[in-house]
Write a protein that holds these residues in place. Structure first.
Motif, PDB file in Angstrom:
ATOM      1  N   ALA A  69       0.813  -1.215   0.000  1.00 21.45           N
ATOM      2  CA  ALA A  69       0.000   0.000   0.000  1.00 21.45           C
ATOM      3  C   ALA A  69       0.846   1.264   0.000  1.00 21.45           C
ATOM      4  O   ALA A  69       0.326   2.363  -0.203  1.00 21.45           O
ATOM      5  CB  ALA A  69      -0.929   0.001   1.212  1.00 21.45           C
ATOM      6  N   ASP A  70       2.144   1.136   0.214  1.00 25.06           N
ATOM      7  CA  ASP A  70       3.026   2.304   0.246  1.00 25.06           C
ATOM      8  C   ASP A  70       3.121   2.962  -1.120  1.00 25.06           C
ATOM      9  O   ASP A  70       3.066   2.288  -2.160  1.00 25.06           O
ATOM     10  CB  ASP A  70       4.435   1.899   0.691  1.00 25.06           C
ATOM     11  CG  ASP A  70       4.505   1.497   2.147  1.00 25.06           C
ATOM     12  OD1 ASP A  70       3.488   1.644   2.867  1.00 25.06           O
ATOM     13  OD2 ASP A  70       5.582   1.026   2.566  1.00 25.06           O
ATOM     14  N   LYS A  71       3.312   4.261  -1.128  1.00 19.16           N
ATOM     15  CA  LYS A  71       3.552   4.988  -2.373  1.00 19.16           C
ATOM     16  C   LYS A  71       4.794   4.448  -3.073  1.00 19.16           C
ATOM     17  O   LYS A  71       4.820   4.315  -4.301  1.00 19.16           O
ATOM     18  CB  LYS A  71       3.715   6.479  -2.087  1.00 19.16           C
ATOM     19  CG  LYS A  71       3.991   7.341  -3.306  1.00 19.16           C
ATOM     20  CD  LYS A  71       2.795   7.371  -4.229  1.00 19.16           C
ATOM     21  CE  LYS A  71       3.039   8.285  -5.423  1.00 19.16           C
ATOM     22  NZ  LYS A  71       1.897   8.282  -6.354  1.00 19.16           N
ATOM     23  N   ALA A  72       5.803   4.111  -2.284  1.00 21.09           N
ATOM     24  CA  ALA A  72       7.065   3.623  -2.859  1.00 21.09           C
ATOM     25  C   ALA A  72       6.890   2.331  -3.636  1.00 21.09           C
ATOM     26  O   ALA A  72       7.733   1.987  -4.463  1.00 21.09           O
ATOM     27  CB  ALA A  72       8.101   3.438  -1.757  1.00 21.09           C
ATOM     28  N   ALA A  73       5.819   1.618  -3.391  1.00 20.91           N
ATOM     29  CA  ALA A  73       5.591   0.354  -4.097  1.00 20.91           C
ATOM     30  C   ALA A  73       5.129   0.565  -5.524  1.00 20.91           C
ATOM     31  O   ALA A  73       5.112  -0.383  -6.314  1.00 20.91           O
ATOM     32  CB  ALA A  73       4.563  -0.488  -3.340  1.00 20.91           C
TER      33      ALA A  73
END
Length: 244
Positions: free
Chosen positions: A193-197
Motif C-alpha cells: 500500500a506504500d507509495k514507494a511500491a
C-alpha cells in the motif's frame, strides 16, 4: 495581468509562478523525455534525460524555473542524440531484458527507447551481479533493473515516512539498498500500500501474484507512444496504477 509565457521549440507555453520548464511543458501537453521526474515530488535532476537548451544554456527542465520570454529547445536532433546515448548506457549498466520483464509495455525506460529510436545498446554489457530479494510476502525486488532514479527513495521517505530505501556507494558502484540490518525487504515495514511500491519507472519493485494481469499488447505504452501519454505523465494518479 497578462499570462506569462516561454517558448518550447517555437511554441508559446504559459506558466505560473514557481513552475519549472517541465511543469509548464507537461501542463501544455508538450513531451520532454524524462525518467526521474514525478509531479508529486520535489525535482532533483538525477537522470538528465530532460536536459534542454534554455536561452542557449544546457539545463535540466525538471529543476530549471520557467521565466518570461525564455526560449527553450528540446526536440532537436542534437539533444535527442544525447538522450539516446544516455539510454544506451542505462540499458547496458543494468540487466534490462524486456521480453522477460513483467514491466514490459509499462516501463518508462523501454518506452523512451522506442520514442527516441534506440535500435541497439551500442556499448558492451556490464552484466552486474546484483541480488534479487524475494523475502517479502507481497513484493519482489530485482535490483538488476535499478536506474538510480531515487523515486522509491523519495516516496518512502517523503510520502510514506518510512525511509525503506536508500542509495549506497559512489560512481559505478552506486546501488540501491534496503534500510534493514539484514538488507532484506521482509525485515522492514514496507507494504504494498506504500507509495514507494508504485513509483518505480522500471521493473525493480514488482507485486507478487499479479504477473501479466494485463496481457502484453494491452499495456500503457503498447498502443500509444510515451509522447502521446503526456496527460498521464502530468498527473500520475496517487497510486500510479491508472487503468489503460
Amino acid at each position: 495581468m497578462d499570462a506569462r509565457s516561454l517558448s518550447i521549440d517555437g511554441l508559446p507555453v504559459p506558466f505560473d509562478d514557481g513552475q519549472t520548464i517541465m511543469d509548464a511543458s507537461l501542463a501544455a501537453g508538450i513531451f520532454i523525455p524524462h525518467l526521474c521526474h514525478h509531479p508529486q515530488f520535489t525535482p532533483q535532476g538525477s537522470c538528465k534525460l530532460c536536459t534542454v537548451r534554455a536561452n542557449g544554456r544546457y539545463v535540466s527542465a525538471c529543476t530549471m524555473p520557467a521565466s518570461e520570454g525564455m526560449e527553450v529547445e528540446s526536440n532537436t536532433p542534437e539533444l535527442n542524440d544525447k538522450r539516446r546515448t544516455m539510454l544506451q548506457m542505462l540499458f547496458v549498466e543494468g540487466n534490462h531484458f524486456c521480453p522477460s520483464c513483467e514491466k514490459s509495455g509499462d516501463c518508462l525506460l523501454q518506452a523512451l527507447a522506442y520514442e527516441l529510436e534506440m535500435l541497439g545498446p551500442h556499448f558492451p554489457q556490464f552484466y552486474p551481479d546484483r541480488p534479487v530479494d524475494a523475502s517479502h510476502p507481497d513484493v519482489l525486488l530485482d535490483f538488476n533493473r535499478c536506474i538510480l532514479c531515487e523515486l522509491c527513495v523519495r516516496a518512502s521517505r517523503d510520502v510514506d515516512g518510512k525511509s525503506v530505501f536508500a542509495l549506497s556507494g559512489r560512481g559505478i558502484g552506486k546501488h540501491l539498498i534496503v534500510n534493514a540490518e539484514s538488507g532484506r525487504l521482509a525485515d522492514t515495514d514496507f507494504s504494498l500500500a506504500d507509495k514507494a511500491a508504485h513509483v518505480c519507472p522500471v521493473g525493480v519493485i514488482i507485486a507478487k501474484r499479479r504477473g501479466f494481469a494485463v496481457p502484453i499488447g494491452q499495456r500503457r505504452f503498447d498502443g500509444e507512444a510515451i509522447s502521446r501519454r503526456v496527460d498521464w505523465l502530468a498527473r500520475r494518479r496517487a497510486d500510479d496504477e491508472e487503468e489503460q
